[in-house]
Design a protein around this motif. Structure first.
Motif, short mmCIF file in Angstrom:
data_model
loop_
_atom_site.label_atom_id
_atom_site.label_comp_id
_atom_site.label_asym_id
_atom_site.label_seq_id
_atom_site.Cartn_x
_atom_site.Cartn_y
_atom_site.Cartn_z
N ALA A 7 0.82 -1.21 0.00
CA ALA A 7 0.00 0.00 0.00
C ALA A 7 0.85 1.26 0.00
CB ALA A 7 -0.92 -0.01 1.21
N ASP A 8 2.11 1.13 0.38
CA ASP A 8 2.96 2.31 0.52
C ASP A 8 4.14 2.36 -0.43
OD1 ASP A 8 1.42 3.29 2.70
OD2 ASP A 8 2.45 1.88 4.03
N SER A 9 4.33 1.36 -1.28
CA SER A 9 5.56 1.37 -2.06
C SER A 9 5.42 0.68 -3.42
CB SER A 9 6.69 0.69 -1.27
OG SER A 9 6.44 -0.69 -1.13
N PHE A 10 6.35 1.07 -4.32
CA PHE A 10 6.50 0.45 -5.62
C PHE A 10 7.91 -0.11 -5.75
CE2 PHE A 10 2.95 3.24 -6.28
CZ PHE A 10 2.15 2.61 -7.22
N ASP A 11 8.06 -1.20 -6.51
CA ASP A 11 9.36 -1.79 -6.80
C ASP A 11 9.65 -1.72 -8.29
OD1 ASP A 11 9.64 -2.47 -4.12
OD2 ASP A 11 8.81 -4.48 -4.40
N GLU A 27 11.68 -10.29 -13.12
CA GLU A 27 12.29 -10.13 -11.80
C GLU A 27 11.81 -8.81 -11.18
OE1 GLU A 27 14.07 -12.19 -10.15
OE2 GLU A 27 14.64 -13.67 -11.68
N THR A 28 11.78 -8.80 -9.87
CA THR A 28 11.42 -7.60 -9.11
C THR A 28 12.60 -7.21 -8.23
OG1 THR A 28 9.10 -8.27 -9.07
CG2 THR A 28 9.77 -6.59 -7.49
N TYR A 29 12.88 -5.90 -8.19
CA TYR A 29 14.02 -5.41 -7.41
C TYR A 29 13.52 -4.34 -6.45
CZ TYR A 29 16.33 -7.68 -11.29
OH TYR A 29 16.71 -8.61 -12.23
N ASP A 30 13.82 -4.54 -5.17
CA ASP A 30 13.42 -3.60 -4.13
C ASP A 30 14.68 -3.15 -3.41
OD1 ASP A 30 12.03 -2.18 -2.14
OD2 ASP A 30 11.98 -3.95 -0.85
N GLN A 32 15.21 -0.40 -0.68
CA GLN A 32 15.16 -0.25 0.77
C GLN A 32 13.74 -0.37 1.32
OE1 GLN A 32 17.68 2.81 2.67
NE2 GLN A 32 18.43 3.35 0.64
N GLY A 33 12.88 -1.04 0.56
CA GLY A 33 11.54 -1.25 1.04
C GLY A 33 10.62 -0.07 0.85
N GLN A 34 11.11 0.98 0.16
CA GLN A 34 10.31 2.17 -0.10
C GLN A 34 9.98 2.22 -1.59
OE1 GLN A 34 9.33 3.93 2.56
NE2 GLN A 34 10.60 2.66 3.91
N ASN A 35 9.66 3.40 -2.09
CA ASN A 35 9.31 3.55 -3.50
C ASN A 35 10.55 3.52 -4.39
OD1 ASN A 35 6.40 3.87 -3.51
ND2 ASN A 35 6.73 5.79 -2.42
N ASP A 36 10.53 2.71 -5.43
CA ASP A 36 11.56 2.66 -6.46
C ASP A 36 10.86 2.86 -7.80
OD1 ASP A 36 13.62 1.94 -4.56
OD2 ASP A 36 12.76 -0.07 -4.58
N LEU A 37 11.12 4.00 -8.45
CA LEU A 37 10.40 4.37 -9.66
C LEU A 37 11.37 4.47 -10.82
CD1 LEU A 37 8.21 7.17 -8.03
CD2 LEU A 37 7.57 4.78 -8.42
N PRO A 38 11.44 3.45 -11.70
CA PRO A 38 12.41 3.46 -12.80
C PRO A 38 12.11 4.56 -13.80
CG PRO A 38 10.86 1.65 -13.05
CD PRO A 38 10.59 2.26 -11.71
N THR A 39 13.18 5.16 -14.34
CA THR A 39 13.04 6.25 -15.30
C THR A 39 13.73 5.97 -16.64
OG1 THR A 39 14.98 7.33 -14.31
CG2 THR A 39 12.81 8.00 -13.49
#
Length: 244
Positions: A7-11, A27-30, A32-39
């Motif tokens: 509910a609080d983050s994206f990988d 594959e999924t990459y996380d 630090q457990g927070q939002n990771d938004l690829p650009t």
């Protein structure tokens, strides 16, 4: 792609397909457990993938995150950059013997700079870095990066000295990220670049937009290798609508 994790983050999600469109792996990459938004995403000649993302740290705001992933999806290394616990958002990258990432980095409240960093391809350690620190306030944001056959880098985007009026900022750096020149193109006061390209003679082509009272206009600029403006072409958007 950014994948909804909780509910609080994206990988970061990576999917590799064959030439026929068959899924080879995902594959999924996380970080630090927070939002990771690829650009941005790039591939080298060996099939390794490189991803840059805006990543929210546990004790920092957004920072540059760069991943190197092998051909089979194995994470080889990740590295991050944070300036003064502010917000740092990567925009684009180029891959060669080194990995070079550019984006917008918050220097202080209301003041953002073009920031470019070069990483070692083997382990992700920082080799060189450069911050284009212009006077005044505003959200200075590159739109793209390109490299010529001599190893020089070119950046273009939008910049402001007062936080209201924006112009197109274009920069040339040498192979060690030393500033060679920077030029500003001003037309309407609400101008921006969307991309750039190079030809075999070292000329630089900038595509962008200009604001007008009825909408936006399309812009194409050509600079010579020394940053001199050779020509500009302006095309009004049809029916006064926004430029594509």
């Amino acid at each position: 792609a950014a994948l909804y994790a909780t509910a609080d983050s994206f990988d970061i999600g990576l999917l590799r397909f064959s030439a026929n469109g068959n899924l080879l792996w995902s594959e999924t990459y996380d970080y630090q457990g927070q939002n990771d938004l690829p650009t941005a995403l790039a591939e080298d000649n060996n099939g390794n993938l490189y991803v840059c993302a805006a990543s929210q740290g546990n004790t920092t705001d957004l920072e540059y995150l760069t991943l190197k992933v092998s051909q089979d999806g194995t994470l080889l290394w990740n590295t991050h950059y944070d300036f003064a616990s502010g917000r740092d958002v990567p925009v684009s990258l180029v891959v060669g013997n080194e990995i070079t990432v550019t984006g917008a980095s918050e220097d202080s409240a209301g003041q953002w700079d073009f920031y470019t960093v070069m990483y070692n391809n083997s382990d992700g350690s920082i080799i060189e870095q450069y911050r284009l620190d212009k006077p005044g306030i505003g959200f200075d944001e590159p739109a793209g990066i390109a490299r010529d056959i001599s190893g020089n880098f070119y950046l273009t985007g939008r910049a402001s000295d007062n936080g209201t009026d924006y112009y197109i900022q274009t920069v040339k750096l040498d192979a060690q990220l030393n500033l060679l020149w920077d030029v500003a193109y001003t037309h309407s006061g609400q101008d921006g670049a969307t991309g750039l390209g190079l030809d075999n003679q070292g000329n630089i082509y900038i595509c962008g937009y200009l604001a007008d009272p009825l909408g936006q206009e399309l812009l194409l600029i050509k600079y010579d290798p020394n940053g001199n403006l050779l020509w500009e072409k302006i095309e009004s958007a049809e029916n006064g609508g926004p430029a594509a």
